[in-house]
Design a protein around this motif. Sequence first.
Motif, PDB file in Angstrom:
ATOM      1  N   ASN A 191      39.142 -18.203   9.841  1.00 52.49           N
ATOM      2  CA  ASN A 191      38.683 -17.706   8.409  1.00 52.49           C
ATOM      3  C   ASN A 191      37.572 -18.368   8.082  1.00 52.49           C
ATOM      4  O   ASN A 191      36.756 -18.707   8.180  1.00 52.49           O
ATOM      5  CB  ASN A 191      39.974 -17.383   8.428  1.00 52.49           C
ATOM      6  N   HIS A 192      37.730 -17.606   7.001  1.00 49.15           N
ATOM      7  CA  HIS A 192      36.251 -17.943   5.130  1.00 49.15           C
ATOM      8  C   HIS A 192      36.800 -19.605   4.717  1.00 49.15           C
ATOM      9  O   HIS A 192      36.061 -20.440   4.797  1.00 49.15           O
ATOM     10  CB  HIS A 192      36.317 -17.007   4.261  1.00 49.15           C
ATOM     11  N   ALA A 193      37.312 -19.961   5.489  1.00 54.04           N
ATOM     12  CA  ALA A 193      38.574 -21.134   5.372  1.00 54.04           C
ATOM     13  C   ALA A 193      37.754 -21.667   6.350  1.00 54.04           C
ATOM     14  O   ALA A 193      38.178 -23.215   6.126  1.00 54.04           O
ATOM     15  CB  ALA A 193      39.711 -21.103   4.562  1.00 54.04           C
ATOM     16  N   GLY A 194      37.263 -21.807   7.500  1.00 53.03           N
ATOM     17  CA  GLY A 194      37.107 -22.633   8.577  1.00 53.03           C
ATOM     18  C   GLY A 194      38.366 -22.817   9.538  1.00 53.03           C
ATOM     19  O   GLY A 194      37.924 -23.727  10.560  1.00 53.03           O
ATOM     20  N   GLU A 195      39.486 -21.684   9.471  1.00 51.92           N
ATOM     21  CA  GLU A 195      40.248 -22.501  10.386  1.00 51.92           C
ATOM     22  C   GLU A 195      40.364 -21.655  11.527  1.00 51.92           C
ATOM     23  O   GLU A 195      40.120 -20.290  11.322  1.00 51.92           O
ATOM     24  CB  GLU A 195      42.101 -21.821   9.222  1.00 51.92           C
ATOM     25  N   ILE A 247      40.467 -12.858   6.072  1.00 51.71           N
ATOM     26  CA  ILE A 247      41.807 -12.422   6.731  1.00 51.71           C
ATOM     27  C   ILE A 247      42.010 -14.111   7.122  1.00 51.71           C
ATOM     28  O   ILE A 247      41.433 -14.997   7.739  1.00 51.71           O
ATOM     29  CB  ILE A 247      42.030 -12.013   8.449  1.00 51.71           C
ATOM     30  N   ASP A 248      43.160 -14.275   6.355  1.00 55.41           N
ATOM     31  CA  ASP A 248      44.374 -15.288   6.960  1.00 55.41           C
ATOM     32  C   ASP A 248      45.149 -15.092   7.563  1.00 55.41           C
ATOM     33  O   ASP A 248      45.343 -14.506   8.018  1.00 55.41           O
ATOM     34  CB  ASP A 248      44.693 -16.076   4.974  1.00 55.41           C
ATOM     35  N   ARG A 249      45.732 -16.247   8.240  1.00 56.20           N
ATOM     36  CA  ARG A 249      46.455 -16.751   9.167  1.00 56.20           C
ATOM     37  C   ARG A 249      47.524 -15.863   8.967  1.00 56.20           C
ATOM     38  O   ARG A 249      48.091 -14.994   9.727  1.00 56.20           O
ATOM     39  CB  ARG A 249      46.924 -18.132   8.725  1.00 56.20           C
ATOM     40  N   ASP A 250      48.656 -15.924   7.858  1.00 57.44           N
ATOM     41  CA  ASP A 250      49.619 -14.604   6.769  1.00 57.44           C
ATOM     42  C   ASP A 250      49.582 -13.446   6.827  1.00 57.44           C
ATOM     43  O   ASP A 250      50.192 -12.651   8.109  1.00 57.44           O
ATOM     44  CB  ASP A 250      50.190 -14.821   5.711  1.00 57.44           C
ATOM     45  N   LEU A 263      46.908 -12.062   9.677  1.00 55.29           N
ATOM     46  CA  LEU A 263      47.134 -11.667  10.636  1.00 55.29           C
ATOM     47  C   LEU A 263      48.510 -11.612  11.500  1.00 55.29           C
ATOM     48  O   LEU A 263      48.968 -11.371  12.292  1.00 55.29           O
ATOM     49  CB  LEU A 263      46.355 -12.971  11.379  1.00 55.29           C
ATOM     50  N   GLU A 264      48.968 -12.659  11.295  1.00 53.36           N
ATOM     51  CA  GLU A 264      50.323 -12.890  11.695  1.00 53.36           C
ATOM     52  C   GLU A 264      52.077 -11.333  10.967  1.00 53.36           C
ATOM     53  O   GLU A 264      51.842 -11.038  12.752  1.00 53.36           O
ATOM     54  CB  GLU A 264      51.552 -13.812  11.207  1.00 53.36           C
ATOM     55  N   GLY A 265      51.575 -10.864  10.341  1.00 54.20           N
ATOM     56  CA  GLY A 265      51.861  -9.336  10.608  1.00 54.20           C
ATOM     57  C   GLY A 265      50.919  -8.058  10.613  1.00 54.20           C
ATOM     58  O   GLY A 265      51.571  -6.873  10.553  1.00 54.20           O
ATOM     59  N   ALA A 266      49.772  -8.460  11.564  1.00 58.36           N
ATOM     60  CA  ALA A 266      49.169  -7.240  11.936  1.00 58.36           C
ATOM     61  C   ALA A 266      49.838  -7.313  13.506  1.00 58.36           C
ATOM     62  O   ALA A 266      49.878  -7.716  14.024  1.00 58.36           O
ATOM     63  CB  ALA A 266      47.533  -8.210  12.668  1.00 58.36           C
ATOM     64  N   PRO A 267      49.650  -5.436  13.912  1.00 53.07           N
ATOM     65  CA  PRO A 267      49.194  -5.040  15.191  1.00 53.07           C
ATOM     66  C   PRO A 267      48.955  -6.140  16.184  1.00 53.07           C
ATOM     67  O   PRO A 267      47.851  -6.206  16.556  1.00 53.07           O
ATOM     68  CB  PRO A 267      48.452  -4.026  15.012  1.00 53.07           C
ATOM     69  N   ALA A 268      49.732  -6.506  17.029  1.00 57.00           N
ATOM     70  CA  ALA A 268      49.512  -6.971  18.435  1.00 57.00           C
ATOM     71  C   ALA A 268      50.314  -6.489  19.496  1.00 57.00           C
ATOM     72  O   ALA A 268      50.906  -5.905  19.282  1.00 57.00           O
ATOM     73  CB  ALA A 268      49.996  -8.876  17.657  1.00 57.00           C
ATOM     74  N   TYR A 269      49.779  -7.353  20.717  1.00 62.50           N
ATOM     75  CA  TYR A 269      50.279  -7.152  21.783  1.00 62.50           C
ATOM     76  C   TYR A 269      50.664  -7.842  22.727  1.00 62.50           C
ATOM     77  O   TYR A 269      49.432  -8.895  22.575  1.00 62.50           O
ATOM     78  CB  TYR A 269      49.989  -5.823  22.286  1.00 62.50           C
ATOM     79  N   ARG A 270      51.717  -8.634  23.525  1.00 64.84           N
ATOM     80  CA  ARG A 270      51.339  -9.428  24.348  1.00 64.84           C
ATOM     81  C   ARG A 270      51.043  -8.304  26.028  1.00 64.84           C
ATOM     82  O   ARG A 270      50.695  -7.343  25.868  1.00 64.84           O
ATOM     83  CB  ARG A 270      53.268  -9.704  25.005  1.00 64.84           C
ATOM     84  N   ALA A 271      51.280 -10.011  26.938  1.00 65.00           N
ATOM     85  CA  ALA A 271      50.188  -9.417  27.337  1.00 65.00           C
ATOM     86  C   ALA A 271      50.222  -8.600  28.982  1.00 65.00           C
ATOM     87  O   ALA A 271      50.039  -7.432  29.597  1.00 65.00           O
ATOM     88  CB  ALA A 271      50.122 -10.417  28.719  1.00 65.00           C
ATOM     89  N   ASN A 272      52.273  -8.411  28.682  1.00 73.25           N
ATOM     90  CA  ASN A 272      53.063  -7.508  29.729  1.00 73.25           C
ATOM     91  C   ASN A 272      53.036  -5.909  29.017  1.00 73.25           C
ATOM     92  O   ASN A 272      54.008  -4.908  29.795  1.00 73.25           O
ATOM     93  CB  ASN A 272      54.505  -7.867  29.744  1.00 73.25           C
ATOM     94  N   GLU A 273      52.560  -5.689  27.870  1.00 76.01           N
ATOM     95  CA  GLU A 273      52.440  -4.593  27.027  1.00 76.01           C
ATOM     96  C   GLU A 273      51.319  -3.755  28.067  1.00 76.01           C
ATOM     97  O   GLU A 273      50.082  -4.041  27.829  1.00 76.01           O
ATOM     98  CB  GLU A 273      52.848  -4.506  25.789  1.00 76.01           C
ATOM     99  N   LYS A 274      51.431  -2.907  28.619  1.00 73.24           N
ATOM    100  CA  LYS A 274      50.481  -1.896  29.466  1.00 73.24           C
ATOM    101  C   LYS A 274      50.157  -0.723  28.476  1.00 73.24           C
ATOM    102  O   LYS A 274      51.336   0.067  28.103  1.00 73.24           O
ATOM    103  CB  LYS A 274      50.434  -1.910  31.087  1.00 73.24           C
TER     104      LYS A 274
END
Length: 123
Positions: free
Chosen positions: A27-31, A86-89, A91-102
């Motif tokens: 992110n822009h903070a370098g994290e 984008i900050d970590r918080d 990102l944590e609320g963004a659409p996502a999936y796990r490897a087993n979701e096809k």
Amino acid sequence: MATLNDPSDTHGRLIAGSQVNGTSVFNHAGEKLGSIYDVILEKQSGKAEYAIMSFGGFLGIGDVYHPLPWHVLKYDPKQGGYVVDIDRDRLEGAPAYRANEKGLWDDPAYSRRVTDYYGGMLV
């Protein structure tokens, strides 16, 4: 050593897809937020639509994959990776999936959800 026709030579404005995978995302903070796991291309045009960023796991176990619209990534040669506004918080609320979701990409509503989440976000 890279030659003129070697796709691993990434010093210019183009990069081989195989070289994108594993690149860090900050992110822009370098994290460091994660790293590029894969790239989603539009079949007809070949245009990169999304970067799939792995986030949160350890050694590939428990990773969560976040599709980021390609236009929100900006390569920063100083950091040797991509930067997103984008900050970590968020990102944590963004659409996502796990490897087993096809099959998520077979549903046009999923890509709309991803695009809508990031809106007109520009880097």
